[in-house]
Design a protein around this motif. Sequence first.
Motif, PDB file in Angstrom:
ATOM      1  N   VAL A  42      16.080  12.174 -31.705  1.00 58.05           N
ATOM      2  CA  VAL A  42      14.705  12.384 -31.246  1.00 58.05           C
ATOM      3  C   VAL A  42      14.196  13.749 -31.698  1.00 58.05           C
ATOM      4  O   VAL A  42      13.046  13.893 -32.143  1.00 58.05           O
ATOM      5  CB  VAL A  42      14.621  12.248 -29.714  1.00 58.05           C
ATOM      6  N   SER A  43      15.048  14.776 -31.627  1.00 57.95           N
ATOM      7  CA  SER A  43      14.645  16.124 -32.036  1.00 57.95           C
ATOM      8  C   SER A  43      14.327  16.172 -33.527  1.00 57.95           C
ATOM      9  O   SER A  43      13.336  16.787 -33.940  1.00 57.95           O
ATOM     10  CB  SER A  43      15.749  17.130 -31.703  1.00 57.95           C
ATOM     11  N   LEU A  44      15.154  15.515 -34.349  1.00 56.20           N
ATOM     12  CA  LEU A  44      14.904  15.506 -35.793  1.00 56.20           C
ATOM     13  C   LEU A  44      13.609  14.772 -36.121  1.00 56.20           C
ATOM     14  O   LEU A  44      12.814  15.225 -36.963  1.00 56.20           O
ATOM     15  CB  LEU A  44      16.088  14.853 -36.520  1.00 56.20           C
ATOM     16  N   LEU A  45      13.387  13.633 -35.471  1.00 56.31           N
ATOM     17  CA  LEU A  45      12.139  12.893 -35.689  1.00 56.31           C
ATOM     18  C   LEU A  45      10.934  13.710 -35.216  1.00 56.31           C
ATOM     19  O   LEU A  45       9.868  13.682 -35.840  1.00 56.31           O
ATOM     20  CB  LEU A  45      12.185  11.553 -34.960  1.00 56.31           C
ATOM     21  N   ALA A  46      11.124  14.456 -34.122  1.00 56.96           N
ATOM     22  CA  ALA A  46      10.032  15.294 -33.616  1.00 56.96           C
ATOM     23  C   ALA A  46       9.669  16.382 -34.609  1.00 56.96           C
ATOM     24  O   ALA A  46       8.488  16.689 -34.818  1.00 56.96           O
ATOM     25  CB  ALA A  46      10.436  15.909 -32.274  1.00 56.96           C
ATOM     26  N   ILE A  47      10.679  16.974 -35.232  1.00 52.55           N
ATOM     27  CA  ILE A  47      10.433  18.018 -36.231  1.00 52.55           C
ATOM     28  C   ILE A  47       9.624  17.466 -37.398  1.00 52.55           C
ATOM     29  O   ILE A  47       8.750  18.143 -37.960  1.00 52.55           O
ATOM     30  CB  ILE A  47      11.770  18.613 -36.718  1.00 52.55           C
ATOM     31  N   LEU A  48       9.885  16.211 -37.751  1.00 54.42           N
ATOM     32  CA  LEU A  48       9.155  15.577 -38.858  1.00 54.42           C
ATOM     33  C   LEU A  48       7.744  15.159 -38.444  1.00 54.42           C
ATOM     34  O   LEU A  48       6.788  15.292 -39.213  1.00 54.42           O
ATOM     35  CB  LEU A  48       9.926  14.356 -39.360  1.00 54.42           C
ATOM     36  N   MET A  49       7.610  14.641 -37.222  1.00 55.80           N
ATOM     37  CA  MET A  49       6.328  14.092 -36.778  1.00 55.80           C
ATOM     38  C   MET A  49       5.291  15.176 -36.496  1.00 55.80           C
ATOM     39  O   MET A  49       4.107  14.988 -36.768  1.00 55.80           O
ATOM     40  CB  MET A  49       6.538  13.248 -35.511  1.00 55.80           C
ATOM     41  N   ARG A  50       5.719  16.287 -35.953  1.00 57.16           N
ATOM     42  CA  ARG A  50       4.763  17.289 -35.472  1.00 57.16           C
ATOM     43  C   ARG A  50       3.855  17.831 -36.572  1.00 57.16           C
ATOM     44  O   ARG A  50       2.629  17.911 -36.379  1.00 57.16           O
ATOM     45  CB  ARG A  50       5.511  18.427 -34.775  1.00 57.16           C
ATOM     46  N   PRO A  51       4.369  18.189 -37.763  1.00 61.90           N
ATOM     47  CA  PRO A  51       3.459  18.711 -38.786  1.00 61.90           C
ATOM     48  C   PRO A  51       2.698  17.630 -39.544  1.00 61.90           C
ATOM     49  O   PRO A  51       1.683  17.912 -40.181  1.00 61.90           O
ATOM     50  CB  PRO A  51       4.399  19.471 -39.731  1.00 61.90           C
ATOM     51  N   LEU A  52       3.178  16.369 -39.480  1.00 60.60           N
ATOM     52  CA  LEU A  52       2.580  15.306 -40.286  1.00 60.60           C
ATOM     53  C   LEU A  52       1.468  14.551 -39.561  1.00 60.60           C
ATOM     54  O   LEU A  52       0.620  13.939 -40.207  1.00 60.60           O
ATOM     55  CB  LEU A  52       3.669  14.306 -40.720  1.00 60.60           C
ATOM     56  N   LEU A  53       1.482  14.584 -38.231  1.00 56.20           N
ATOM     57  CA  LEU A  53       0.527  13.785 -37.465  1.00 56.20           C
ATOM     58  C   LEU A  53      -0.402  14.673 -36.650  1.00 56.20           C
ATOM     59  O   LEU A  53      -0.019  15.779 -36.254  1.00 56.20           O
ATOM     60  CB  LEU A  53       1.278  12.849 -36.503  1.00 56.20           C
ATOM     61  N   PRO A  54      -1.616  14.206 -36.385  1.00 54.44           N
ATOM     62  CA  PRO A  54      -2.498  14.937 -35.472  1.00 54.44           C
ATOM     63  C   PRO A  54      -1.818  15.092 -34.108  1.00 54.44           C
ATOM     64  O   PRO A  54      -1.011  14.258 -33.701  1.00 54.44           O
ATOM     65  CB  PRO A  54      -3.735  14.040 -35.368  1.00 54.44           C
ATOM     66  N   ARG A  55      -2.182  16.136 -33.388  1.00 58.07           N
ATOM     67  CA  ARG A  55      -1.525  16.451 -32.123  1.00 58.07           C
ATOM     68  C   ARG A  55      -1.580  15.287 -31.143  1.00 58.07           C
ATOM     69  O   ARG A  55      -0.587  14.970 -30.473  1.00 58.07           O
ATOM     70  CB  ARG A  55      -2.195  17.691 -31.505  1.00 58.07           C
ATOM     71  N   VAL A  56      -2.726  14.625 -31.050  1.00 60.20           N
ATOM     72  CA  VAL A  56      -2.864  13.522 -30.096  1.00 60.20           C
ATOM     73  C   VAL A  56      -1.918  12.387 -30.445  1.00 60.20           C
ATOM     74  O   VAL A  56      -1.232  11.823 -29.577  1.00 60.20           O
ATOM     75  CB  VAL A  56      -4.318  13.015 -30.059  1.00 60.20           C
ATOM     76  N   LEU A  57      -1.853  12.031 -31.742  1.00 59.99           N
ATOM     77  CA  LEU A  57      -0.982  10.932 -32.163  1.00 59.99           C
ATOM     78  C   LEU A  57       0.485  11.282 -32.028  1.00 59.99           C
ATOM     79  O   LEU A  57       1.297  10.462 -31.589  1.00 59.99           O
ATOM     80  CB  LEU A  57      -1.294  10.552 -33.615  1.00 59.99           C
ATOM     81  N   LEU A 141       7.259  18.306 -28.621  1.00 59.86           N
ATOM     82  CA  LEU A 141       6.437  17.299 -29.300  1.00 59.86           C
ATOM     83  C   LEU A 141       5.602  16.503 -28.295  1.00 59.86           C
ATOM     84  O   LEU A 141       4.412  16.258 -28.519  1.00 59.86           O
ATOM     85  CB  LEU A 141       7.321  16.337 -30.100  1.00 59.86           C
ATOM     86  N   VAL A 142       6.219  16.100 -27.191  1.00 60.56           N
ATOM     87  CA  VAL A 142       5.535  15.211 -26.245  1.00 60.56           C
ATOM     88  C   VAL A 142       4.765  15.978 -25.172  1.00 60.56           C
ATOM     89  O   VAL A 142       4.154  15.371 -24.285  1.00 60.56           O
ATOM     90  CB  VAL A 142       6.548  14.250 -25.576  1.00 60.56           C
TER      91      VAL A 142
END
Length: 271
Positions: A42-57, A141-142
């Motif tokens: 979950v932490s690794l996916l969070a690191i990837l998701m945070r810069p790639l997606l808008p904050r709300v998404l 992230l969440v």
Amino acid sequence: MENKSDAVLADPPPLNAGRRAVHETARLCLGYLVLVGVSLTVSLLAILMRPLLPRVLSRRWGRVLVAASFRSYLRLLVFMGACRFDLTALDALQAGPAVIIAPNHPSLLDAIMILSRLPNATCIMKADIVNNVFFGAGARLVGYIRNTPLRTMVQLAVADLSQGNSLLLFPEGTRTRRLPVERMQGTTSLISKFAGVPVQTIFIETDSKFLGKGWSLLWTPKMPVTYRVRLGKCFEPASDTAHFTAELEHYFHAELKRTPSSSAAVSSPLA
């Protein structure tokens, strides 16, 4: 003469004490390893998701990811025969209005159980957990909230509740050391007063002290450990914080003495 079909259908002989201890220790170690693996993933996916997606998404999808991961983990514990859960009472809160979710806190699994069923809830966490390598990236992230400093925590919690999210907050502030419940902190009533939202009490009942305060990670409990969650009274928003805190503590004492944890019964593996 013995009926062959009866012999085939007979229950297998129970494990002796030595074999049972080995099996339970193996389940315990596997459960810990899987939890570490889930947390790191979950932490690794969070690191990837945070810069790639808008904050709300990223926040919305991150919470779905966390809830799905926790639910899969609990199902694995059931499959291994380590635990049994009845969490169906939490489903009533999924589509309801914003509330402060206030459970008792017998073990380290409490937040995992609740968040597995309520992905839209914001959790107030200890600062050292948010900064932890296993949980930190996912928690940030969440949008989970650190419990310090107090003023910032209250402001963020009130703002989050105003957006329609529920808030998971353990009124004791730590896992229960003195049964049936620790002294309640005033944080719950303070946030309820400023946000103008009710407090939904939740009771977590278990038949074991597993992962409670003072429980060593090296100790192996008798398995399966059972957990049942039930909804308690929903209190109207606080006006007098000191009175509200005292009333909440009295209510928890009365309810937990009436239904002691050792009497917890789970009718289904993971309802």
